[in-house]
Design a protein around this motif. Sequence first.
Motif, PDB file in Angstrom:
ATOM      1  N   SER A   6      -5.067   5.802  -6.604  1.00 38.97           N
ATOM      2  CA  SER A   6      -5.425   4.548  -7.264  1.00 38.97           C
ATOM      3  C   SER A   6      -4.229   3.990  -8.024  1.00 38.97           C
ATOM      4  O   SER A   6      -3.466   4.736  -8.649  1.00 38.97           O
ATOM      5  CB  SER A   6      -6.594   4.776  -8.226  1.00 38.97           C
ATOM      6  N   VAL A   7      -4.058   2.671  -7.969  1.00 37.31           N
ATOM      7  CA  VAL A   7      -2.959   1.998  -8.667  1.00 37.31           C
ATOM      8  C   VAL A   7      -3.474   1.592 -10.051  1.00 37.31           C
ATOM      9  O   VAL A   7      -4.244   0.647 -10.177  1.00 37.31           O
ATOM     10  CB  VAL A   7      -2.456   0.780  -7.886  1.00 37.31           C
ATOM     11  N   THR A   8      -3.064   2.320 -11.066  1.00 39.52           N
ATOM     12  CA  THR A   8      -3.605   2.118 -12.410  1.00 39.52           C
ATOM     13  C   THR A   8      -3.028   0.902 -13.110  1.00 39.52           C
ATOM     14  O   THR A   8      -3.699   0.266 -13.912  1.00 39.52           O
ATOM     15  CB  THR A   8      -3.350   3.364 -13.278  1.00 39.52           C
ATOM     16  N   VAL A  64      -1.955  -3.077  -3.668  1.00 35.22           N
ATOM     17  CA  VAL A  64      -1.556  -4.064  -4.669  1.00 35.22           C
ATOM     18  C   VAL A  64      -1.472  -5.403  -3.951  1.00 35.22           C
ATOM     19  O   VAL A  64      -0.705  -5.558  -3.002  1.00 35.22           O
ATOM     20  CB  VAL A  64      -0.201  -3.724  -5.314  1.00 35.22           C
ATOM     21  N   SER A 108      -4.268  -4.847  -8.566  1.00 36.66           N
ATOM     22  CA  SER A 108      -4.255  -3.522  -7.942  1.00 36.66           C
ATOM     23  C   SER A 108      -5.653  -2.931  -7.964  1.00 36.66           C
ATOM     24  O   SER A 108      -6.461  -3.238  -8.853  1.00 36.66           O
ATOM     25  CB  SER A 108      -3.277  -2.596  -8.679  1.00 36.66           C
ATOM     26  N   HIS A 156       1.295   3.384  -2.642  1.00 40.85           N
ATOM     27  CA  HIS A 156       0.789   4.447  -3.506  1.00 40.85           C
ATOM     28  C   HIS A 156      -0.225   5.302  -2.745  1.00 40.85           C
ATOM     29  O   HIS A 156      -1.005   4.802  -1.940  1.00 40.85           O
ATOM     30  CB  HIS A 156       0.138   3.860  -4.760  1.00 40.85           C
ATOM     31  N   SER A 191      -0.231  -2.642 -12.658  1.00 43.89           N
ATOM     32  CA  SER A 191       0.694  -3.516 -11.929  1.00 43.89           C
ATOM     33  C   SER A 191       1.101  -4.621 -12.889  1.00 43.89           C
ATOM     34  O   SER A 191       0.261  -5.410 -13.310  1.00 43.89           O
ATOM     35  CB  SER A 191       0.035  -4.088 -10.671  1.00 43.89           C
ATOM     36  N   ASP A 248       0.814  -1.220   0.000  1.00 41.97           N
ATOM     37  CA  ASP A 248       0.000   0.000   0.000  1.00 41.97           C
ATOM     38  C   ASP A 248       0.850   1.274   0.000  1.00 41.97           C
ATOM     39  O   ASP A 248       0.575   2.214   0.731  1.00 41.97           O
ATOM     40  CB  ASP A 248      -0.962   0.014   1.188  1.00 41.97           C
ATOM     41  N   THR A 250       4.730  -1.121 -10.472  1.00 47.55           N
ATOM     42  CA  THR A 250       3.397  -0.552 -10.288  1.00 47.55           C
ATOM     43  C   THR A 250       3.461   0.953 -10.509  1.00 47.55           C
ATOM     44  O   THR A 250       4.491   1.583 -10.283  1.00 47.55           O
ATOM     45  CB  THR A 250       2.851  -0.833  -8.877  1.00 47.55           C
ATOM     46  N   CYS A 251       2.353   1.528 -10.940  1.00 46.88           N
ATOM     47  CA  CYS A 251       2.254   2.978 -11.098  1.00 46.88           C
ATOM     48  C   CYS A 251       0.827   3.402 -10.764  1.00 46.88           C
ATOM     49  O   CYS A 251      -0.083   2.572 -10.747  1.00 46.88           O
ATOM     50  CB  CYS A 251       2.635   3.414 -12.516  1.00 46.88           C
ATOM     51  N   GLY A 252       0.639   4.703 -10.514  1.00 47.09           N
ATOM     52  CA  GLY A 252      -0.677   5.122 -10.079  1.00 47.09           C
ATOM     53  C   GLY A 252      -0.979   6.580 -10.334  1.00 47.09           C
ATOM     54  O   GLY A 252      -0.219   7.302 -10.988  1.00 47.09           O
TER      55      GLY A 252
END
Length: 485
Positions: free
Chosen positions: A135-137, A447, A434, A132, A139, A130, A151-153
């Motif tokens: 929201s985690v857009t 995630v 995610s 981010h 993974s 956790d 991962t990115c968000g």
Amino acid sequence: MSTIWQQLLALDARYNGYRTPNNIQFKTLYIRRRSQLLRELCLTDKDAVIRKRYLSLRYAALSSRYGGAVLFDSRKNNNLQRKIHDIPEKNVGSFSTSSLSDVSHSSRQLAMGKSLEENYAFAGVYHIFDHHKGSVTRSQFSPNDRGLLATCGKDGMLVICQLIPQPATVIFRLKGHTAAINDMQWSATNDLLVTASSDASVRIWQVSKGKCMRVIENTHMPGTENLCCCFHPINNNFIAVGNNRGLLTLFNVSTGKPLKNCVVKCYGRSMCVIFDDTGTILWTCDDRGNLFSACFDMTSGKLHSCKRVFSSNNGSITNLSYKCRSTRVGREQSILANVIPNLLLVFKVISMNGKLVVRKRLSIKQKNLTVRSSFCPVVSHREGFCVVSASEDMCVYVYDIDREIRPLINKLQGHCAAVLDVSFNSDESLLASSDQQVKRYRRVATVCVAWFTTYKQKNDENSFTVAELASHTEHRFVSLNFIHE
């Protein structure tokens, strides 16, 4: 693990953040211990009435202590706003091989004596991540490294994690984008990552050093949001980028400039882009339900034969995935697409210029969010062709698209918000999923990494004692555990 115990574990996971909000280590250790106890109970307790009664009492106690609103989805959907104890019990008895289809029995013989249902059986929670702030857009696991996850968000941060060997660690937290990162993809050689952001830029990252190698900005059109990106599978020097103005453009990474005559004009916002495994065919989709194909000549660096190959009048196409497999009749290429509302479509590629026909229609929950799906990577050791999809009903769905009857293999629960992305690692032993941030309840997006043992036997290195679990809690990483007993 039976359906009732899955629901009970999901109930505990959703209330877990309210017990000790300032003690991350306790929360992680608690949910892991609950997972261990429920797995033990699942092997001995066969009384469905007692399970349902316990779940009802547990729900009443937790909702009385912390409030009941956390169990419901924030969107106004009556079908989703049901109490957990109202969901009917399924598969309350022990797993019986007599209920398996002929395809499942064939799969059992090919995949080390295990059917698809057994390979994707739920066994418990393992870890939650956790870090981010939004929201985690996306993974995604690295294509050739089973333990490397990116991962990115919406917080504009790219995070690279090493899951194997244990304990899981965060290698890099990469900052540079000033707005949400909407898409991300690994290069075929694992050494590069490309990210597309709403700040009108695309960045190329060197994974080994955690540095940004190249920034490609759109200075000619203010207000442009890059929504999707993709590496060429053969030549990492080419990337495709789509934006909210409906333009899909191919760029040269070395120069940072677009290629001449390499633009696809969509009817709406360009939502996703993929290549085939040879890099000669490109597909892209928009938010008006249109899917386009184009041929790419890598020698001349030009696109040609661009045309629309599918149109949906219902809503946006939010994701595309490509997979090629060898069958008895030859090479078979497939495209997986998430289509609003509530559709997961499987296409078959039938021509050299990317023409498609619909092969399968599957059901998920998707109303207005960008939800993604992917093919399960291992397809050569068993009968069946599996896909996994995120869903807005806080679940993850695993389907076998070769089955005509009962294609649903498993429905995984445990997220507290809409699941936005899912991804298998290369040997199909880990599944990352995610979810969305719910600001109403002030919870962060997570995630989850699910553990599978699809083609491996359980061994000592995959088992944990309570002391070992406590030593892993400092990483603030939790996930779903899928170990076959």
